[in-house]
Scaffold this motif. Structure first.
Motif, short mmCIF file in Angstrom:
data_model
loop_
_atom_site.label_atom_id
_atom_site.label_comp_id
_atom_site.label_asym_id
_atom_site.label_seq_id
_atom_site.Cartn_x
_atom_site.Cartn_y
_atom_site.Cartn_z
N PHE A 149 0.93 -1.20 0.13
CA PHE A 149 -0.13 0.13 0.07
C PHE A 149 0.91 1.35 0.04
CE2 PHE A 149 -1.74 3.27 2.82
CZ PHE A 149 -2.88 3.72 1.91
N ILE A 150 1.82 1.11 0.77
CA ILE A 150 2.69 2.48 1.05
C ILE A 150 3.41 2.56 -0.44
CG2 ILE A 150 4.82 3.38 2.14
CD1 ILE A 150 3.88 2.15 4.57
N LYS A 151 3.84 1.45 -0.87
CA LYS A 151 4.43 1.58 -2.24
C LYS A 151 3.73 2.21 -3.25
CE LYS A 151 7.13 -1.43 -5.39
NZ LYS A 151 7.53 -2.80 -5.89
N LYS A 152 2.41 1.59 -3.33
CA LYS A 152 1.55 2.17 -4.25
C LYS A 152 1.45 3.86 -4.16
CE LYS A 152 -0.77 -2.19 -5.53
NZ LYS A 152 -1.94 -3.05 -5.16
N LEU A 215 -5.49 10.36 6.85
CA LEU A 215 -5.56 9.88 5.54
C LEU A 215 -6.60 9.28 5.02
CD1 LEU A 215 -3.09 9.26 3.32
CD2 LEU A 215 -3.00 7.04 4.82
N LEU A 216 -7.37 8.95 5.64
CA LEU A 216 -8.65 8.21 5.04
C LEU A 216 -9.66 9.40 4.69
CD1 LEU A 216 -9.67 5.61 7.82
CD2 LEU A 216 -9.41 5.25 5.39
N GLU A 233 -12.29 5.23 -13.04
CA GLU A 233 -11.18 4.23 -12.82
C GLU A 233 -10.16 4.87 -11.68
OE1 GLU A 233 -8.83 3.69 -16.39
OE2 GLU A 233 -10.53 2.64 -17.60
N ASP A 234 -9.94 6.29 -11.71
CA ASP A 234 -9.23 6.68 -10.71
C ASP A 234 -10.02 6.48 -9.30
OD1 ASP A 234 -7.27 7.39 -12.43
OD2 ASP A 234 -8.12 9.65 -12.48
N ALA A 235 -11.45 6.69 -9.47
CA ALA A 235 -12.15 6.79 -8.11
C ALA A 235 -11.98 5.00 -7.53
CB ALA A 235 -13.83 7.11 -8.42
N GLN A 236 -12.07 4.15 -8.27
CA GLN A 236 -11.97 2.76 -8.06
C GLN A 236 -10.48 2.41 -7.46
OE1 GLN A 236 -14.16 0.74 -8.07
NE2 GLN A 236 -12.78 -1.22 -7.04
N VAL A 237 -9.55 3.10 -8.04
CA VAL A 237 -8.10 3.14 -7.29
C VAL A 237 -8.34 3.56 -5.94
CG1 VAL A 237 -5.77 3.53 -7.32
CG2 VAL A 237 -7.00 2.81 -9.43
N LYS A 241 -7.50 1.80 -2.36
CA LYS A 241 -6.71 2.40 -1.25
C LYS A 241 -7.51 2.60 0.09
CE LYS A 241 -3.34 4.40 -4.43
NZ LYS A 241 -2.61 5.70 -4.81
N TYR A 242 -8.51 3.23 0.19
CA TYR A 242 -9.37 3.54 1.29
C TYR A 242 -9.75 2.37 2.08
CZ TYR A 242 -12.98 5.41 4.04
OH TYR A 242 -13.76 5.99 5.15
#
Length: 638
Positions: A149-152, A215-216, A233-237, A241-242
Motif C-alpha cells: 500500500f505504501i509503495k503504491k 489519511l482516510l 477508474e481513478d475513483a476505483q483505485v 486504497k481507502y
C-alpha cells in the motif's frame, strides 16, 4: 504415590476448568516453580484441557504432563497477540520442553532508514542506529499488504545505494526500471525533491503508527472528487486504497519498540471488603516478559491506590525490576526513588494498562468460579442476592415458583407449576393441574384457576394459624414456622408479560391477599426472552404498571431465569401431550363394547399403538385377548 499423582491431576484439572475461553499464553511450572513450557491458544480453556482430558500419543507430551505442578496464564485480545507473547516468554525463560525460537524465526518488523532518501523494507534484525522500526508483525501477509500500500501510494525507492545530493547534481545515477514503470519518483535523477520525498516518508510513518484517520479523510475526498468528474477508474483505485487503509491494523498492543522498560500495575478490590487483586506486567525492549496477578488481604477502608502503595515496592523487589517508568490507572500521592508514575490516556501504554485490567478482572472471575465450584451454596447465595437486590425483595428468593398453560383450541387444557429451590430445580415439588372450570382457550382464566388452587388452601390455613382475617405478608407467613409456610414461594414468575402478571396479582393479592412478589419473563417479536418485568404489592393495586429490570442477557442470573422459563414450558407441554395421547387412545379402544380397560392395556402392551393393532391379523390379536374379543375388534374396524 498413585494417590499423590491423582490429587495433582485433580488440582490441575480444577485450574483448567476455571480458565477463560479467550486467546492468551499459558505457562507450566514444575515442582521447583520453574517454567518448563510456554504455549499459546486461541481458546485457553480448550487448549490446556486437551493435555489432561484426552489420551496423548507423544512420549514427550506425556513426560511434560507428568512434570506439571502449576499453571498460570495471561489473557490477550487477539490470536496475534498470543503469538507475540509466547515468542517473548520463550526467549526470556527458555523452557525445557519448548522448541526454542531462533533469531531467524522471530517476527519481522518494518524499517524506515535514516538515509538522505530513506528506504522502507521488512527485516528481522533490529539496529536502532539504522532507522525507525515498526512492528513486529505476527501475520506476514498483513505486513506485506501494508508495504504494498505504501509503495503504491508514495512510491519509495527500492534501490539499496546511498543516494547523496552532490552525486545527483553530477548526474552519477541512472533511472532504473522502477522509475520507468512509475513505481518510483526518480529522486536519484532529481525528478522528485527531497522535501516531497521526506513528506511522503513522514506520511508512511503515520500509517505505520496507526494514525490513519486524516489519511482516510483525504482519500475519501479525492475519491468523491474523481467520481464527480467522471474519472471512475481513478475513483476505483482510490476506493481500493481507502479500504486497504481502513482494514490496516497497527502493531500489536503487547509489543512496541517505542516502549523500552516499564512496569504496569492495576488493582481490582472486591466489593464489601474482602481481598484485592493486583496485576503486574513488565515490558522490556518492547516485549512483555512477565505477567502475574497477586491476591492481597484488604481492610474495609483501603482503596485501590492505598493497596498499590504497599504492593508496588514488594512486587518490584520480588522481580528485581528497575524500570524508571511505572504505568498506573490513577495518580498516586507517593514517590519511588529513581522511578516516576505515569497515567496514559491513549496509545500503546494505554493499551498495556487495559490489558493489565483485563487480566485482573479475569483472575478475580476465575477465583470466584473456583470457590463456587468447591462450595455450590456460595454460588446459589450470590445469585439469590443479585436477584434480591435487582428486584428489591424483602428476603432472599430461596423458593421460586413459575406457572405456564398448555392447550390446543381449549381442548385438554392443563397448567403446570415448577419450583426452584436455591436457584436449582426441585422436581419433587413440581405439580400438574387439569383445568376444570374454564371453557375454551382462555389462558388468563386458566392461570387464575391454577394459582387459586395452588395457594388458596395455604392462605386459609395461614390465617387460621395467625388468627387474622386480612392480608398476610411473607414475613408473617415465615414467622408462623409451620409446615404450610414451606410451600409459599418468595417469588412467583409468570411465563408471559403484563397480562399474565396482572391476572396472577388479581388472585394472589386481591382474592387470597397474600403479599408475594410477582415477576414476568417477556419475549420479543422473535419469541426470544429479552426482559424481566416486576410487580411488588404496594397495597393491593393489582393493575399497576410493572417495572422493567435491566438484566444482561449473557449473565448467570439471566441464564438461570431462562432455564426456569424453559423448564415450566417443557413440563406443561409434556403434561399436555401425555393427556392428549391418553384421550386419543380412549376414543379408539375404550368406546368399543366388550373391550375393557385391561384388554386395551394388554393390546397396547403387545402392539405398542392402535395403528399396529388395526394392521394386525385376526390370529395375532386372538393370541393376546382370545378369539371372541378378537372377532369383536375385527368386526368393529372392518
Amino acid at each position: 504415590m498413585k494417590e499423590d499423582n491423582e490429587a495433582r491431576l485433580a488440582r490441575l484439572k480444577n485450574i483448567v476448568l476455571n480458565m477463560p475461553e479467550k486467546p492468551g499464553s499459558y505457562q507450566y511450572y514444575d515442582a521447583d516453580g520453574t517454567i518448563i513450557y510456554v504455549g499459546k491458544a486461541k481458546n485457553l480453556k480448550r487448549r490446556v484441557s486437551s493435555y489432561f482430558h484426552k489420551e496423548v500419543d507423544r512420549f514427550k507430551t506425556k513426560v511434560l504432563v507428568s512434570k506439571i505442578m502449576d499453571i498460570t496464564y495471561t489473557v490477550v485480545n487477539t490470536e496475534e497477540d498470543a503469538l507475540l507473547l509466547e515468542n517473548a516468554l520463550i526467549k526470556k525463560y527458555s523452557p525445557r520442553y519448548n522448541i526454542l525460537l531462533k533469531d531467524g524465526k522471530t517476527y519481522p518488523s518494518i524499517c524506515i532508514t535514516n538515509e538522505y532518501f530513506p528506504r522502507i523494507f521488512p527485516t528481522r534484525q533490529i539496529n536502532r542506529n539504522a532507522g525507525t522500526y515498526f512492528g513486529p508483525y505476527a501475520h506476514i501477509g498483513s505486513m506485506h499488504a501494508v508495504l504494498d500500500f505504501i509503495k503504491k501510494l508514495y512510491h519509495p525507492r527500492t534501490c539499496r545505494g546511498n543516494i547523496r545530493p552532490e552525486e545527483i547534481e553530477r548526474g552519477k545515477y541512472k533511472p532504473c526500471l522502477e522509475y520507468h514503470i512509475k513505481n518510483c519518483g526518480g529522486c536519484c535523477i532529481g525528478k522528485q525533491s527531497i522535501e516531497d520525498y521526506q513528506a511522503n516518508m513522514q506520511a508512511a510513518r503515520e500509517i505505520l503508527k496507526g494514525n490513519t484517520r486524516q489519511l482516510l479523510r483525504m482519500i475519501w475526498d479525492d475519491m468523491q472528487r474523481a467520481a464527480e468528474e467522471l474519472r471512475f477508474e481513478d475513483a476505483q483505485v482510490l476506493k481500493e486504497k481507502y479500504f486497504l487503509v481502513e482494514q490496516f491494523c497497527a502493531k500489536s498492543e503487547v509489543v512496541s519498540h517505542t516502549i523500552t522498560d516499564v512496569d504496569v500495575f492495576t488493582c481490582l478490590p472486591e466489593e464489601n471488603g474482602g481481598n484485592a487483586y493486583v496485576n503486574y506486567i513488565h515490558v522490556k525492549n518492547g516485549q512483555i516478559n512477565q505477567s502475574f496477578t497477586f491476591e492481597y488481604k484488604r481492610r474495609l477502608s483501603e482503596t485501590a491506590e492505598e493497596i498499590l502503595v504497599d504492593a508496588i515496592p514488594e512486587i518490584r523487589e520480588r522481580f528485581q525490576s528497575s524500570a524508571k517508568e511505572i504505568i498506573v490507572e490513577k495518580p498516586l500521592e507517593w514517590n519511588i526513588p529513581g522511578a516516576e508514575f505515569f497515567v496514559p490516556q491513549r496509545g500503546d501504554k494505554a493499551h498495556l494498562l487495559e490489558l493489565s485490567r483485563m487480566n485482573c478482572r479475569q483472575y478475580k472471575l476465575d477465583k470466584l468460579k473456583q470457590s463456587e465450584k468447591l462450595n455450590p451454596e456460595q454460588h446459589a447465595t450470590r445469585l439469590m442476592q443479585e436477584l434480591r437486590d435487582k428486584l428489591g425483595l424483602p428476603s432472599l428468593p430461596m423458593r421460586i415458583e413459575a406457572f405456564d398453560n398448555s392447550n390446543i383450541s381449549g381442548s385438554d387444557a392443563v397448567s403446570s407449576c415448577v419450583v426452584f429451590k436455591k436457584m436449582k430445580p426441585s422436581k419433587k415439588d413440581y405439580r400438574k393441574y387439569n383445568i376444570k372450570t374454564v371453557e375454551g382457550p382462555d389462558d388468563y382464566a386458566s392461570m387464575q384457576e391454577t394459582v387459586r388452587r395452588r395457594y388458596g388452601k395455604t392462605a386459609d390455613e395461614l390465617r387460621s394459624v395467625l388468627g387474622i382475617s386480612g392480608r398476610v405478608s411473607l414475613q408473617q407467613a415465615k414467622g408462623a414456622e409451620t409446615a404450610i409456610t414451606a410451600t409459599l414461594p418468595d417469588l412467583i414468575v409468570c411465563d408471559g408479560g403484563i397480562g399474565q402478571m396482572h391476572c396472577v396479582a388479581e388472585v394472589v393479592w386481591g382474592e387470597l391477599q397474600l403479599d408475594i412478589p410477582i415477576a414476568g419473563l417477556a419475549k420479543d417479536d422473535k419469541h426470544r426472552t429479552n426482559e424481566l418485568l416486576f410487580l411488588h404489592d404496594t397495597g393491593g393495586d393489582v393493575h399497576q404498571r410493572p417495572v422493567t429490570v435491566q438484566l444482561k442477557t449473557d449473565s448467570e442470573l439471566f441464564h438461570v431465569l431462562t432455564r426456569l422459563q424453559d423448564e415450566v414450558h417443557r413440563f406443561a407441554i409434556t403434561f399436555h401431550r401425555d393427556k392428549r395421547s391418553k384421550t386419543a387412545l380412549a376414543s379408539e379402544l375404550d368406546n368399543i363394547k366388550g373391550i375393557g380397560p385391561k384388554t386395551a392395556a394388554a393390546l397396547l402392551k403387545a402392539f405398542k399403538s392402535v395403528k399396529r393393532i388395526k394392521e394386525a391379523d385376526y390370529q395375532s390379536i386372538a393370541n393376546i385377548i382370545g378369539p371372541a374379543k378378537a372377532k369383536i375388534l375385527k368386526e368393529t374396524w372392518t
